[in-house]
Enzyme design. Structure first.
Site, PDB file in Angstrom:
ATOM      1  N   GLN A 120     -49.800   6.550  36.937  1.00 29.62           N
ATOM      2  CA  GLN A 120     -51.055   6.022  36.401  1.00 29.62           C
ATOM      3  C   GLN A 120     -50.995   4.499  36.357  1.00 29.62           C
ATOM      4  O   GLN A 120     -50.191   3.934  35.613  1.00 29.62           O
ATOM      5  CB  GLN A 120     -51.285   6.593  35.001  1.00 29.62           C
ATOM      6  CG  GLN A 120     -52.544   6.129  34.310  1.00 29.62           C
ATOM      7  CD  GLN A 120     -52.584   6.611  32.865  1.00 29.62           C
ATOM      8  OE1 GLN A 120     -51.554   6.720  32.215  1.00 29.62           O
ATOM      9  NE2 GLN A 120     -53.772   6.897  32.373  1.00 29.62           N
ATOM     10  N   SER A 123     -52.537   0.181  32.554  1.00 25.67           N
ATOM     11  CA  SER A 123     -52.185  -0.946  31.683  1.00 25.67           C
ATOM     12  C   SER A 123     -51.744  -2.161  32.479  1.00 25.67           C
ATOM     13  O   SER A 123     -51.166  -2.044  33.563  1.00 25.67           O
ATOM     14  CB  SER A 123     -51.064  -0.539  30.724  1.00 25.67           C
ATOM     15  OG  SER A 123     -51.505   0.439  29.816  1.00 25.67           O
ATOM     16  N   SER A 155     -45.076   5.116  34.043  1.00 23.04           N
ATOM     17  CA  SER A 155     -44.108   6.206  34.161  1.00 23.04           C
ATOM     18  C   SER A 155     -44.153   6.792  35.566  1.00 23.04           C
ATOM     19  O   SER A 155     -45.229   6.939  36.161  1.00 23.04           O
ATOM     20  CB  SER A 155     -44.425   7.303  33.146  1.00 23.04           C
ATOM     21  OG  SER A 155     -44.415   6.805  31.829  1.00 23.04           O
ATOM     22  N   GLU A 238     -55.124  12.518  28.786  1.00 20.41           N
ATOM     23  CA  GLU A 238     -53.793  11.948  28.565  1.00 20.41           C
ATOM     24  C   GLU A 238     -53.361  12.117  27.117  1.00 20.41           C
ATOM     25  O   GLU A 238     -52.216  12.502  26.833  1.00 20.41           O
ATOM     26  CB  GLU A 238     -53.802  10.463  28.933  1.00 20.41           C
ATOM     27  CG  GLU A 238     -52.470   9.767  28.664  1.00 20.41           C
ATOM     28  CD  GLU A 238     -52.530   8.269  28.931  1.00 20.41           C
ATOM     29  OE1 GLU A 238     -51.487   7.709  29.300  1.00 20.41           O
ATOM     30  OE2 GLU A 238     -53.609   7.666  28.770  1.00 20.41           O
ATOM     31  N   GLU A 371     -53.435   1.324  17.168  1.00 17.45           N
ATOM     32  CA  GLU A 371     -54.548   0.520  16.667  1.00 17.45           C
ATOM     33  C   GLU A 371     -55.864   0.925  17.337  1.00 17.45           C
ATOM     34  O   GLU A 371     -56.907   1.082  16.675  1.00 17.45           O
ATOM     35  CB  GLU A 371     -54.267  -0.969  16.911  1.00 17.45           C
ATOM     36  CG  GLU A 371     -53.149  -1.544  16.057  1.00 17.45           C
ATOM     37  CD  GLU A 371     -51.757  -1.148  16.541  1.00 17.45           C
ATOM     38  OE1 GLU A 371     -50.788  -1.355  15.795  1.00 17.45           O
ATOM     39  OE2 GLU A 371     -51.643  -0.631  17.668  1.00 17.45           O
TER      40      GLU A 371
END
Length: 401
Positions: A120, A123, A155, A238, A371
């Protein structure tokens, strides 16, 4: 009642019979693992709620557990699937929801059999929690796209054949509107995968550099500019994949700590007893909540509730691992396994207290930071007023970088 094209009703007894007939024709003892999974896909017994020809039968999602339990009881559970969580839990439902017929036909079967591993590419170093602020660019070039940027915390990138990728295709519109979703070939020229060593000494994650990587437009998922909408399907699945797995009572890390408490009475103090009881009750409440979530998923699609499951999983792992260190005292500080490895997954029950404590710190980052998850829970589940967002209507190119 759902029926297959032959008119056979697809209920639990009918599916159990299908599994029995399948096992009779494909003996797990003599059929190779990949061949067995491929045959299961062709028989519609991979994901029963998927359409026929794509690993399913168009049956209610609630019947998947019946099929899985029957395969397990007959010694044909698909073992060794740890390295496929991104493909099975994130890429597959996204491709089913937004992919073209050609994409579904090309990618779903080898994804299910494990012949092709997925990662994936979401980020980024400058846009971790705020995914919509990502800066990796995809620019149109003829019948394809050229991608440049950097991704992080990826990952399985070192093993993956394919990646689900979100990139910015229009910097002149607000950040959520200028994203597009792609399938990226991890063997393509310009893809550079580098390991990220963690506190534990291992490197589950990678950083990925994309330099003039060419992606054909046939590997775009969804419309140009609709990447945020497509990504929401991936993210909701996810969070369920990470935090929504059901376990037996005292499964997971709480069972490890409870076992220490029972086997080593010399460690006990009243204060630690109270702390253990508190976390045991919270873990049991989280387990039952996740079971209810799985039942809801059986009749629909994952929603924001998965964020609550993932948040509670992260918090409990960190608090329970901290209690484990307190229980063990100086013995818990021993960590002699700081060796470089590249595992496909994490099994907290098979490692020591030091590993539990160090590795659990990543739980509140991976799969959505705690958060961000708190905001989702507050706004989408509890209905509280939304957090003020001053950049919502500002073009991405004009945002501070």
């Amino acid at each position: 009642m759902t029926s297959d094209p032959s008119g056979t009703e697809l209920d639990a007894p009918a599916l159990r019979k299908r599994v029995a007939d399948f096992i009779a024709a494909h003996d797990p003892a003599t059929t190779g693992r990949t061949d067995l999974l491929a045959a299961r896909f062709d028989a519609g017994l991979a994901w029963v709620h998927f359409p026929e020809g794509l690993g399913g039968l168009g049956a209610p999602r609630s019947l998947q557990s019946v099929v899985d339990a029957e395969f397990d009881a007959r010694g044909a559970a698909p073992a060794g699937r740890e390295g496929l969580i991104i493909g099975l839990g994130m890429a597959a439902p996204t491709i089913l929801a937004f992919g073209t017929p050609e994409q579904r036909a090309r990618f779903l079967k080898p994804l299910y059999t494990g012949e092709e591993v997925w990662c994936q590419l979401f980020s980024e170093p400058g846009a971790g929690s705020d995914l919509a602020a990502l800066g990796t660019r995809a620019q149109r070039d003829g019948d394809g796209w050229v991608v440049n940027g950097q991704k992080v915390w990826t990952s399985l990138a070192h093993r993956a054949r394919w990646a689900i990728l979100v990139a910015r295709t229009d910097p002149d519109v607000p950040k959520h509107q200028g994203l597009t979703y792609f399938i990226c070939d991890m063997s393509a020229e310009g893809v550079d995968v580098r390991p990220l060593r963690q506190l534990t000494g291992e490197a589950e994650f990678n950083e990925v550099y994309l330099t003039d990587v060419r992606i054909p437009d046939s590997q775009r998922i969804g419309a140009v500019g609709a990447g945020w909408k497509v990504a929401q399907t991936t993210l909701m699945n996810e969070r369920v994949s990470i935090g929504g797995n059901t376990e037996p009572r005292e499964g997971g890390l709480i069972g490890v700590v409870a076992g220490i408490w029972r086997s080593r009475p010399e460690l006990r103090t009243p204060g630690l007893h109270d702390a253990l009881l508190k976390l045991w009750v919270e873990a049991e409440a989280a387990r039952l909540t996740k079971e209810r979530l799985r039942q809801q998923l059986a009749v629909g699609q994952p929603g924001p509730e998965g964020s609550a499951a993932k948040y509670s999983y992260s918090r409990l792992n960190q608090e329970i691992s901290g209690l484990e260190l307190e229980l063990l005292g100086q013995d818990g500080l021993v960590y002699d396994d700081w060796s470089f490895r590249r595992p496909d997954g994490v099994d907290f029950t098979q490692r020591g207290a030091g590993f539990h404590y160090l590795r659990s710190k990543g739980n509140s980052i991976e799969g959505g930071t705690s958060e961000i998850l708190r905001n989702i829970i507050a706004e989408r589940i509890l209905g509280l007023p939304a957090e003020i967002r001053v950049d919502k209507d500002v073009a991405w190119k004009d945002l501070p970088k």
